[in-house]
Motif scaffolding. Structure first.
Motif, PDB file in Angstrom:
ATOM      1  N   SER A  19      -3.574   3.724   6.837  1.00  9.14           N
ATOM      2  CA  SER A  19      -3.542   5.016   7.537  1.00  9.14           C
ATOM      3  C   SER A  19      -2.763   6.078   6.779  1.00  9.14           C
ATOM      4  O   SER A  19      -2.318   7.051   7.380  1.00  9.14           O
ATOM      5  CB  SER A  19      -2.936   4.836   8.933  1.00  9.14           C
ATOM      6  OG  SER A  19      -1.615   4.317   8.839  1.00  9.14           O
ATOM      7  N   ASP A  20      -2.600   5.891   5.471  1.00  6.35           N
ATOM      8  CA  ASP A  20      -1.874   6.869   4.671  1.00  6.35           C
ATOM      9  C   ASP A  20      -2.845   7.956   4.213  1.00  6.35           C
ATOM     10  O   ASP A  20      -3.757   7.699   3.418  1.00  6.35           O
ATOM     11  CB  ASP A  20      -1.224   6.192   3.467  1.00  6.35           C
ATOM     12  CG  ASP A  20      -0.281   7.126   2.722  1.00  6.35           C
ATOM     13  OD1 ASP A  20      -0.314   8.342   2.980  1.00  6.35           O
ATOM     14  OD2 ASP A  20       0.490   6.636   1.870  1.00  6.35           O
ATOM     15  N   ALA A  51      -8.675   6.553   5.606  1.00  2.00           N
ATOM     16  CA  ALA A  51      -8.500   6.861   4.189  1.00  2.00           C
ATOM     17  C   ALA A  51      -9.471   7.980   3.846  1.00  2.00           C
ATOM     18  O   ALA A  51     -10.676   7.742   3.685  1.00  2.00           O
ATOM     19  CB  ALA A  51      -8.766   5.629   3.330  1.00  2.00           C
ATOM     20  N   PRO A  52      -9.004   9.195   3.753  1.00  2.00           N
ATOM     21  CA  PRO A  52      -9.900  10.358   3.630  1.00  2.00           C
ATOM     22  C   PRO A  52     -10.775  10.365   2.386  1.00  2.00           C
ATOM     23  O   PRO A  52     -11.793  11.046   2.365  1.00  2.00           O
ATOM     24  CB  PRO A  52      -8.938  11.550   3.638  1.00  2.00           C
ATOM     25  CG  PRO A  52      -7.603  10.990   3.261  1.00  2.00           C
ATOM     26  CD  PRO A  52      -7.578   9.598   3.782  1.00  2.00           C
ATOM     27  N   LYS A  53     -10.413   9.589   1.335  1.00  2.00           N
ATOM     28  CA  LYS A  53     -11.195   9.583   0.101  1.00  2.00           C
ATOM     29  C   LYS A  53     -12.037   8.319  -0.058  1.00  2.00           C
ATOM     30  O   LYS A  53     -12.661   8.113  -1.107  1.00  2.00           O
ATOM     31  CB  LYS A  53     -10.272   9.750  -1.106  1.00  2.00           C
ATOM     32  CG  LYS A  53      -9.544  11.091  -1.121  1.00  2.00           C
ATOM     33  CD  LYS A  53      -8.701  11.260  -2.380  1.00  2.00           C
ATOM     34  CE  LYS A  53      -8.013  12.623  -2.371  1.00  2.00           C
ATOM     35  NZ  LYS A  53      -7.181  12.835  -3.588  1.00  2.00           N
ATOM     36  N   LEU A  54     -12.065   7.479   0.973  1.00  2.00           N
ATOM     37  CA  LEU A  54     -12.806   6.221   0.889  1.00  2.00           C
ATOM     38  C   LEU A  54     -14.303   6.492   0.761  1.00  2.00           C
ATOM     39  O   LEU A  54     -14.887   7.231   1.556  1.00  2.00           O
ATOM     40  CB  LEU A  54     -12.537   5.369   2.132  1.00  2.00           C
ATOM     41  CG  LEU A  54     -13.015   3.914   2.073  1.00  2.00           C
ATOM     42  CD1 LEU A  54     -12.219   3.136   1.025  1.00  2.00           C
ATOM     43  CD2 LEU A  54     -12.895   3.238   3.434  1.00  2.00           C
ATOM     44  N   LEU A  95       0.825  -1.208   0.000  1.00  2.00           N
ATOM     45  CA  LEU A  95       0.000   0.000   0.000  1.00  2.00           C
ATOM     46  C   LEU A  95       0.858   1.256   0.000  1.00  2.00           C
ATOM     47  O   LEU A  95       0.467   2.280  -0.583  1.00  2.00           O
ATOM     48  CB  LEU A  95      -0.930  -0.014   1.217  1.00  2.00           C
ATOM     49  CG  LEU A  95      -2.011  -1.105   1.219  1.00  2.00           C
ATOM     50  CD1 LEU A  95      -2.845  -1.025   2.483  1.00  2.00           C
ATOM     51  CD2 LEU A  95      -2.893  -0.995  -0.004  1.00  2.00           C
ATOM     52  N   THR A  96       2.010   1.182   0.626  1.00  2.00           N
ATOM     53  CA  THR A  96       2.908   2.339   0.639  1.00  2.00           C
ATOM     54  C   THR A  96       3.367   2.693  -0.763  1.00  2.00           C
ATOM     55  O   THR A  96       3.611   3.868  -1.076  1.00  2.00           O
ATOM     56  CB  THR A  96       4.122   2.066   1.542  1.00  2.00           C
ATOM     57  OG1 THR A  96       3.673   1.750   2.856  1.00  2.00           O
ATOM     58  CG2 THR A  96       5.048   3.267   1.596  1.00  2.00           C
ATOM     59  N   ASN A  97       3.462   1.676  -1.628  1.00  2.00           N
ATOM     60  CA  ASN A  97       3.922   1.902  -3.000  1.00  2.00           C
ATOM     61  C   ASN A  97       2.776   2.102  -3.985  1.00  2.00           C
ATOM     62  O   ASN A  97       3.021   2.304  -5.173  1.00  2.00           O
ATOM     63  CB  ASN A  97       4.785   0.723  -3.453  1.00  2.00           C
ATOM     64  CG  ASN A  97       6.157   0.717  -2.794  1.00  2.00           C
ATOM     65  OD1 ASN A  97       7.097   1.318  -3.296  1.00  2.00           O
ATOM     66  ND2 ASN A  97       6.272   0.027  -1.659  1.00  2.00           N
ATOM     67  N   CYS A  98       1.527   2.005  -3.503  1.00  2.00           N
ATOM     68  CA  CYS A  98       0.359   2.193  -4.373  1.00  2.00           C
ATOM     69  C   CYS A  98      -0.137   3.628  -4.218  1.00  2.00           C
ATOM     70  O   CYS A  98      -1.170   3.881  -3.574  1.00  2.00           O
ATOM     71  CB  CYS A  98      -0.739   1.204  -4.025  1.00  2.00           C
ATOM     72  SG  CYS A  98      -0.384  -0.508  -4.452  1.00  2.00           S
ATOM     73  N   SER A  99       0.543   4.555  -4.819  1.00  2.00           N
ATOM     74  CA  SER A  99       0.223   5.967  -4.604  1.00  2.00           C
ATOM     75  C   SER A  99      -1.074   6.395  -5.268  1.00  2.00           C
ATOM     76  O   SER A  99      -1.675   7.393  -4.868  1.00  2.00           O
ATOM     77  CB  SER A  99       1.380   6.839  -5.106  1.00  2.00           C
ATOM     78  OG  SER A  99       1.645   6.573  -6.472  1.00  2.00           O
ATOM     79  N   VAL A 100      -1.540   5.677  -6.313  1.00  2.00           N
ATOM     80  CA  VAL A 100      -2.763   6.070  -7.019  1.00  2.00           C
ATOM     81  C   VAL A 100      -3.855   5.005  -6.898  1.00  2.00           C
ATOM     82  O   VAL A 100      -4.838   5.037  -7.636  1.00  2.00           O
ATOM     83  CB  VAL A 100      -2.473   6.362  -8.508  1.00  2.00           C
ATOM     84  CG1 VAL A 100      -1.517   7.522  -8.650  1.00  2.00           C
ATOM     85  CG2 VAL A 100      -1.920   5.127  -9.216  1.00  2.00           C
ATOM     86  N   LEU A 101      -3.716   4.060  -5.970  1.00  2.00           N
ATOM     87  CA  LEU A 101      -4.679   2.970  -5.820  1.00  2.00           C
ATOM     88  C   LEU A 101      -6.049   3.509  -5.430  1.00  2.00           C
ATOM     89  O   LEU A 101      -6.176   4.308  -4.498  1.00  2.00           O
ATOM     90  CB  LEU A 101      -4.192   1.981  -4.758  1.00  2.00           C
ATOM     91  CG  LEU A 101      -4.992   0.674  -4.643  1.00  2.00           C
ATOM     92  CD1 LEU A 101      -4.800  -0.176  -5.887  1.00  2.00           C
ATOM     93  CD2 LEU A 101      -4.577  -0.107  -3.398  1.00  2.00           C
ATOM     94  N   GLU A 102      -7.092   3.046  -6.141  1.00  2.00           N
ATOM     95  CA  GLU A 102      -8.455   3.476  -5.878  1.00  2.00           C
ATOM     96  C   GLU A 102      -9.332   2.352  -5.331  1.00  2.00           C
ATOM     97  O   GLU A 102     -10.271   2.621  -4.587  1.00  2.00           O
ATOM     98  CB  GLU A 102      -9.086   4.034  -7.156  1.00  2.00           C
ATOM     99  CG  GLU A 102      -8.374   5.264  -7.700  1.00  2.00           C
ATOM    100  CD  GLU A 102      -8.942   5.702  -9.031  1.00  2.00           C
ATOM    101  OE1 GLU A 102      -9.826   4.980  -9.555  1.00  2.00           O
ATOM    102  OE2 GLU A 102      -8.520   6.751  -9.552  1.00  2.00           O
ATOM    103  N   THR A 103      -9.033   1.098  -5.712  1.00  2.00           N
ATOM    104  CA  THR A 103      -9.861  -0.044  -5.308  1.00  2.00           C
ATOM    105  C   THR A 103      -8.971  -1.157  -4.778  1.00  2.00           C
ATOM    106  O   THR A 103      -8.019  -1.565  -5.442  1.00  2.00           O
ATOM    107  CB  THR A 103     -10.689  -0.575  -6.494  1.00  2.00           C
ATOM    108  OG1 THR A 103     -11.511   0.476  -7.000  1.00  2.00           O
ATOM    109  CG2 THR A 103     -11.573  -1.733  -6.058  1.00  2.00           C
ATOM    110  N   LEU A 104      -9.298  -1.666  -3.578  1.00  2.00           N
ATOM    111  CA  LEU A 104      -8.563  -2.776  -2.963  1.00  2.00           C
ATOM    112  C   LEU A 104      -9.543  -3.851  -2.541  1.00  2.00           C
ATOM    113  O   LEU A 104     -10.503  -3.578  -1.814  1.00  2.00           O
ATOM    114  CB  LEU A 104      -7.764  -2.287  -1.757  1.00  2.00           C
ATOM    115  CG  LEU A 104      -6.995  -3.365  -0.967  1.00  2.00           C
ATOM    116  CD1 LEU A 104      -5.949  -4.042  -1.849  1.00  2.00           C
ATOM    117  CD2 LEU A 104      -6.349  -2.760   0.277  1.00  2.00           C
ATOM    118  N   HIS A 105      -9.307  -5.080  -3.018  1.00  2.00           N
ATOM    119  CA  HIS A 105     -10.160  -6.220  -2.696  1.00  2.00           C
ATOM    120  C   HIS A 105      -9.294  -7.329  -2.120  1.00  2.00           C
ATOM    121  O   HIS A 105      -8.405  -7.847  -2.810  1.00  2.00           O
ATOM    122  CB  HIS A 105     -10.894  -6.701  -3.965  1.00  2.00           C
ATOM    123  CG  HIS A 105     -11.678  -7.958  -3.776  1.00  2.00           C
ATOM    124  ND1 HIS A 105     -12.015  -8.796  -4.815  1.00  2.00           N
ATOM    125  CD2 HIS A 105     -12.185  -8.540  -2.659  1.00  2.00           C
ATOM    126  CE1 HIS A 105     -12.684  -9.825  -4.356  1.00  2.00           C
ATOM    127  NE2 HIS A 105     -12.805  -9.691  -3.039  1.00  2.00           N
TER     128      HIS A 105
END
Length: 530
Positions: free
Chosen positions: A283-284, A308-311, A260-270
């Motif tokens: 907590s990023d 996650a402020p944009k969740l 997750l630390t390296n997923c700077s543009v990740l929008e969806t996680l399953h």
């Protein structure tokens, strides 16, 4: 040779697509059906349109599909599994090589294995099934290899592979993945679970070890992995990922944090059935994550902490764990399903506090377990869910659940839409709802309410009840809503599909008598029985 019969408007036409002999020895032709419809002439309305011109074209055997430009035809072929797309090469010379340019490649081994073929008299069923599977696998591997060899597309948008990995064909799989990467694939979907069979160790299936070069690839936007060995030595692949799905992956909390630390543009996680996770922490504050789904991940002994402020969407299925969510004002939809929990959890009182962190959510789905334990919090939440507009109840409508349903309706004063999914419930062993008179069931329970809930009285507009069986508690709740919902516009009742014709007729008659004919609080309410 006789001329083919003329085709009429609205006639259903079926085309059998034979296998191209140069690719593989298919025995069964696939079938494509479509309906002929006239198109309006320029300047003519559809109501007054004459079909003589189109009927004449059909009589002359005009091929209107081939009038489409190649990009449209390629787009049509892209919606088919690759096995079926290749078969269209026999339609005409123009179709012969169209399949070789489709940007969506979909390879599924199960389409090559026919387990319905009966064994010869001299062979028992198990050896025969193994033979059928091995022959199907041989054809599948040959097909994929041949198709990629003849592929002419410059880039691949999506590469999907469904293959039961048993330790063999490693080189083939590695070459296929390498081919997709060489074609700058954007969506990579690799499933080696055999449609879930890999969970059974007796099948001999094992997790496929992903090649190292995969994790150095930097052009992938969607990555879906199922039943793989997930040991990235490099994290370059995650830099542009918008969607990441990990299913049946051995995954530690530390590794997930690094990903997750390296997923700077990740929008969806399953995450589904990922074992080894003791603590799921997101907590990023810079993370762009908008959708998070956690399905049966274990053990999560240290709980789930999310900031996650944009969740916008959070869905959880599994055992009760400790939740430590920060208030995320962007959160729009939440689904909480503790369907794996059969015993009373010693921290159930914290579930009410969890809902207090979700008071800004507009769409919520809750499970039977949550419905049953919520009344321990009192009559309603201390801070109502004033923003909640749509609520889904997964319930049996058992007597134990009635207080919890009242609790939620009383805590949702602005609710506009209510969905009730019947049959999706489970009784908690040894649990009795507090302050409930067990002699009050069905209609007696709802009549015992001092006054209708605010949401039902003033705001509820739409109600859907699925898998209706005609039980007393189901009819009583539906009747209570109809009698009190002053803003109700529509109620749809879907009768259980497992019901017999006699049961459906009986339920329809009873619904008509007890619900459709009862006094309605809303003069515009429409009641539909499906």
């Amino acid at each position: 040779m006789k001329n083919p019969p003329a085709l009429s408007i609205n006639q259903v036409v079926t085309v059998y697509l034979l296998p191209p002999p140069q690719l593989s020895p298919y025995q069964t032709p696939s079938k494509l059906s479509f309906r002929l419809r006239p198109s309006p002439s320029p300047g003519c309305s559809s109501a007054g349109m004459h079909t003589d011109h189109y009927t004449q074209e059909m009589a002359e055997n005009v091929d209107r599909i081939s009038d489409l430009i190649d990009p449209i035809l390629v787009l049509v072929l892209s919606s088919l599994p690759s096995k079926h797309a290749v078969r269209t090469s026999v339609l005409s010379k123009r179709w012969r090589h169209l399949w070789a340019e489709i940007p969506y490649l979909d390879f599924e081994e199960s389409l090559f294995i026919d387990n319905q073929i009966p064994p010869p008299p001299c062979i028992t069923s198990l050896p025969w099934l193994m033979h059928v599977r091995n022959e199907g696998r041989r054809r599948f591997v040959a097909f994929v290899h041949r198709m990629l060899l003849l592929y002419k597309g410059k880039t691949i948008f999506r590469f999907r592979l469904r293959f039961c990995y048993d330790g063999e064909h490693v080189n083939n799989i590695t070459q296929w993945i390498g081919f997709a990467i060489a074609k700058q694939v954007q969506e990579l979907d690799l499933d080696f679970s055999g449609a879930g069979l890999a969970q059974d160790s007796r099948t001999g299936y094992r997790r496929y070890e992903l090649p190292n070069y995969l994790f150095c690839y930097t052009s992938c936007s969607v990555l879906k992995l199922n039943f793989c060995q997930f040991k990235p030595f490099s994290f370059k692949i995650f830099s542009l990922l918008r969607m990441l799905s990990l299913i049946r992956i051995e995954l530690s909390s530390e590794l997930l944090l690094r990903v997750l630390t390296n997923c700077s543009v990740l929008e969806t996680l399953h995450l589904e059935k990922c074992h080894g996770l003791s603590h799921l922490k997101i907590s990023d504050s810079n993370l762009r994550l908008e959708s998070l789904r956690i399905h049966d991940c274990r053990p999560l002994s240290q709980g789930v902490d999310i900031c996650a402020p944009k969740l916008r969407s959070f869905k959880y299925f599994g055992h009760i764990v400790r939740f430590g969510p920060e208030k995320m004002l962007s959160l729009h939809e939440v689904s909480l399903d503790f369907g794996l929990q059969t015993l009373l959890y010693d921290q159930d009182q914290k579930l009410g506090k969890l809902l207090l962190h979700l008071d800004h959510v507009r769409v919520m789905s809750v499970c039977s377990y949550l419905i049953q334990v919520l009344p321990a919090e009192g009559q309603c939440l201390p801070t109502p869910l004033c923003n909640l507009r749509h609520l889904t109840l997964n319930t049996m409508l058992d007597n134990h659940e009635l207080p919890g349903i009242s609790f939620l309706l009383r805590s949702s004063p602005k609710l506009q839409s209510l969905s009730i999914e019947l049959g999706l419930g489970r009784e908690i062993k040894g649990y009795n709802p507090p302050r409930m008179d067990m002699s009050l069931v069905g209609g007696d329970y709802w009549q015992s309410e001092e006054q209708p809930f605010g949401c039902i009285l003033n705001h509820l507009e739409f109600v859907r009840i699925n898998w209706f069986t005609g039980a007393e508690n189901e009819i009583s709740l539906a009747r209570y809503i109809v009698k009190n919902a002053m803003a109700l516009k529509k109620m749809i009742i879907h009768i259980c599909q497992d019901s017999t014709l006699d049961e459906i007729n009986s339920m329809t008659s009873r619904l008509s008598r007890e619900i459709l004919d009862c006094p309605k609080a809303s003069p515009v309410a429409e009641l539909l029985i499906n």
